[in-house]
Design an enzyme around this catalytic site. Structure first.
Site, PDB file in Angstrom:
ATOM      1  N   SER A 266       0.799  -1.210  -0.028  1.00 16.93           N
ATOM      2  CA  SER A 266      -0.262   0.166  -0.011  1.00 16.93           C
ATOM      3  C   SER A 266       1.044   0.829  -0.334  1.00 16.93           C
ATOM      4  O   SER A 266       2.099   1.317   0.076  1.00 16.93           O
ATOM      5  CB  SER A 266      -0.426   0.026   1.005  1.00 16.93           C
ATOM      6  OG  SER A 266      -0.115   0.055   2.253  1.00 16.93           O
ATOM      7  N   LYS A 267      -0.200   2.962  -0.052  1.00 11.16           N
ATOM      8  CA  LYS A 267       0.774   3.282  -0.121  1.00 11.16           C
ATOM      9  C   LYS A 267       1.672   3.897   0.996  1.00 11.16           C
ATOM     10  O   LYS A 267       3.163   4.427   0.749  1.00 11.16           O
ATOM     11  CB  LYS A 267       0.220   5.210   0.294  1.00 11.16           C
ATOM     12  CG  LYS A 267      -0.774   5.186  -1.343  1.00 11.16           C
ATOM     13  CD  LYS A 267      -1.226   6.408  -1.473  1.00 11.16           C
ATOM     14  CE  LYS A 267      -2.061   6.244  -2.874  1.00 11.16           C
ATOM     15  NZ  LYS A 267      -3.647   6.438  -2.047  1.00 11.16           N
ATOM     16  N   ARG A 268       1.667   2.885   2.487  1.00 11.65           N
ATOM     17  CA  ARG A 268       2.551   3.151   3.742  1.00 11.65           C
ATOM     18  C   ARG A 268       4.129   2.675   3.227  1.00 11.65           C
ATOM     19  O   ARG A 268       4.668   2.830   3.240  1.00 11.65           O
ATOM     20  CB  ARG A 268       2.180   2.538   4.543  1.00 11.65           C
ATOM     21  CG  ARG A 268       1.033   3.075   5.765  1.00 11.65           C
ATOM     22  CD  ARG A 268       0.331   1.963   6.367  1.00 11.65           C
ATOM     23  NE  ARG A 268      -0.101   0.940   5.929  1.00 11.65           N
ATOM     24  CZ  ARG A 268       0.732  -0.450   6.508  1.00 11.65           C
ATOM     25  NH1 ARG A 268       1.886  -0.094   6.760  1.00 11.65           N
ATOM     26  NH2 ARG A 268       0.582  -1.669   5.550  1.00 11.65           N
TER      27      ARG A 268
END
Ligand code: GLU
Length: 536
Positions: A266-268
């Protein structure tokens, strides 16, 4: 068997690594079997639909060089569609343009008694949910309230205009079995499947489930290769195939893509949208090569493949069950590798947008830009843009053209040092803009002092014009070595202040090449400026 596969994104977000891995595997599976690769826009969720995501899909396909093989209308017959000249010779299939079909098939299930009208309001459904929550009930989903309404009575109510949806009548007490190519036989109790899901919404639009199954059947899709998150929907789809009396396609749910910490990517973890990677300066070849390895292994000991090679090697047997881990460092490695394979001209064309944006070179002349675009494999029609410039603009373009020639020359200096195209501006900015002169301390070699450094740079000043005029590195090196020897100074001590004066830094791309590109006058001026500063 004629293999027919599809990529069926919902335009509710940007194209990301997971989606493009699905697209790529389907594409490769079609290519390696001489089959057909279909692109289908599943755009029936109008609340989350956004036109910009459709554009992003076409842009991403164009950039990656994916072409789809089939569609409802040949491209030359479609006017004003943004995918023209992009991904394929056809318009893709677009579900929102096929709603009549889905209604027809929903009706077929109603007629067969495999579906029913539901008149429950959103409010009633919410109340049921809240009641269950209060009672800590483990039941979830629709409570099948309308399942037993007499079909004739229900049809009358629907015909009279009462707001309704159509729901699938899941046969209770049975088990649904299907085979997944990767995961093997899967068994699901029908009572545990999402209870009687909506097939047709009250606005007449189909839900994902209905449109997806109808289209896979009508498009004669033989294999459904999709993300593992759809596995839970598959029993439902199989139930629908049976309800229609159709044979389901073969399913293959692809391994998940995780971040290094074992959580879903994910973007994390970093960039995930393909657009972000493109903007950072990744090459499509690098992304394709790396993404193709997420969950698949090809030949032992080989991990560098072009799209064409992948299409030869791919097979479902090469897929892994285990989740794939996305390694940003590995992707960087691929990018550096593909950058090093580019010629000066190709690399300059790729780096050009970054250089123009950073103001390193001015607006480029049309011909140069056209050439650059050609090398990037863009459409010819873009080359026609912006003809008929005058005055200032022409001058600006002339400057840009000269700058571009120097820029091409600079590629040889920087190619080995680039990981991302975007880094080019910081690495060779000094060739286009006078660097800031660093503090005196930066100029001073080890075991030297300021006075000695000034002497060294004065020697550099005597040599710099000749160095800039040397035709190649070897001659420049021989010349400076001989001069250093003659004057009994260490080569490193002579080079270091000169490098700082020319590039503004102790660490830089090769000095001799830089001098050649800057030319004698400019090089000498930089050394003089540095001397003036040190002498203050
Ligand atoms: N529209 C679904 C998606 O957005 C397609 C799932 C499938 O391939 O069946 O991923």
């Amino acid at each position: 068997m004629n293999i027919r596969v599809r990529y069926a994104p919902s335009p509710t977000g940007l194209q990301h690594v997971g989606g493009i891995r699905t697209a790529l595997f389907n594409y490769l599976y079609a290519r390696c079997n001489g089959g057909k690769f279909i692109l289908r826009l599943e755009d029936t969720d109008r609340t989350r639909f956004d036109e910009s995501y459709v554009k992003n899909l076409y842009d991403t396909f164009e950039w990656l060089g994916f072409k789809w093989d089939e569609g409802p209308v040949p491209d030359n017959e479609v006017e004003d569609r943004s995918f023209q000249s992009r991904g394929g010779l056809y318009s893709p299939y677009i579900q929102s343009e096929r709603t009549v079909l889905y209604k027809k098939y929903a009706q077929e299930l109603l007629d067969k008694g495999q579906a029913y009208y539901c008149f429950c309001s959103a409010q009633r459904i919410e109340e049921v949910r809240l009641q269950r929550e209060a009672a800590r009930s483990s039941q979830s989903g629709y409570d099948r309230f309308c399942r037993n309404i007499d079909p004739q009575e229900a049809a009358k109510r629907a015909a009279s205009g009462e707001v309704c949806t159509v729901r699938l009548k899941i046969p209770l007490g049975e088990t649904t079995l299907f085979n997944d190519h990767l995961l093997g036989g899967i068994e699901w109790k029908n009572d545990d499947v999402n209870p009687d899901p909506v097939l047709l919404k009250s606005d007449g639009f189909p839900t994902y489930h209905l449109a997806n199954v109808v289209d896979d059947h009508l498009m004669e899709v033989t294999h459904v290769l999709r993300a593992q998150e759809w596995l839970a929907s598959t029993p439902l789809h199989v139930i629908m195939y049976r309800a229609f009396g159709w044979t389901p396609p073969e399913f293959c749910h692809l391994p998940m893509v995780m971040g290094q910490d074992g959580k879903k990517l994910s973007k994390r973890h970093g960039a995930t949208s393909i657009d972000e990677f493109r903007k950072q300066g990744y090459l499509p070849e690098a992304l394709i090569n790396y993404i193709a390895l997420l969950g698949a292994s090809y030949e032992e000991g080989k991990d560098v493949y072009t799209l064409g090679e992948l299409a030869q090697h791919f097979s479902l047997e090469k897929l892994n069950k285990a989740p794939a881990v996305f390694d940003y460092k590995k992707l960087e490695w691929y990018n550096g590798l593909y950058i090093r394979m580019k010629s000066d001209e190709e690399l300059a064309a790729l780096c050009l947008p970054f250089a123009v944006e950073a103001g390193l070179i001015g607006k480029i002349g049309e011909e140069v830009l056209a050439e650059a675009r050609r090398r990037r494999g863009r459409g010819e029609e873009e080359e026609e843009e912006g003809i008929g410039k005058r005055g200032e603009e022409e001058e600006e373009e002339e400057e840009g053209r000269e700058g571009f020639a120097k820029f091409v020359g600079a590629m040889g200096l920087v190619r080995e040092r680039l990981v991302l195209l975007g880094e080019v501006t910081e690495k060779i900015g000094y060739l286009f803009k006078e660097p800031e002169i660093p503090e005196a301390q930066e100029f001073i070699p080890k075991k030297c002092d300021l006075a000695k450094t000034i002497e060294l740079l004065q020697t550099g000043m005597e040599l710099v014009r000749r160095l800039a005029e040397m035709p190649d590195d070897e001659q420049a090196e021989n010349f400076i070595k001989a001069e250093a020897e003659k004057r009994e100074i260490k080569l490193g001590d002579l080079m270091m202040p000169l490098r700082v004066a020319i590039t503004g830094s102790r660490v830089s791309p090769p000095l001799f090449g830089s001098l050649r590109l800057l030319g004698a006058e400019c090089s000498a001026k930089r050394v003089q400026n540095a001397l003036d500063m040190l002498n203050k």
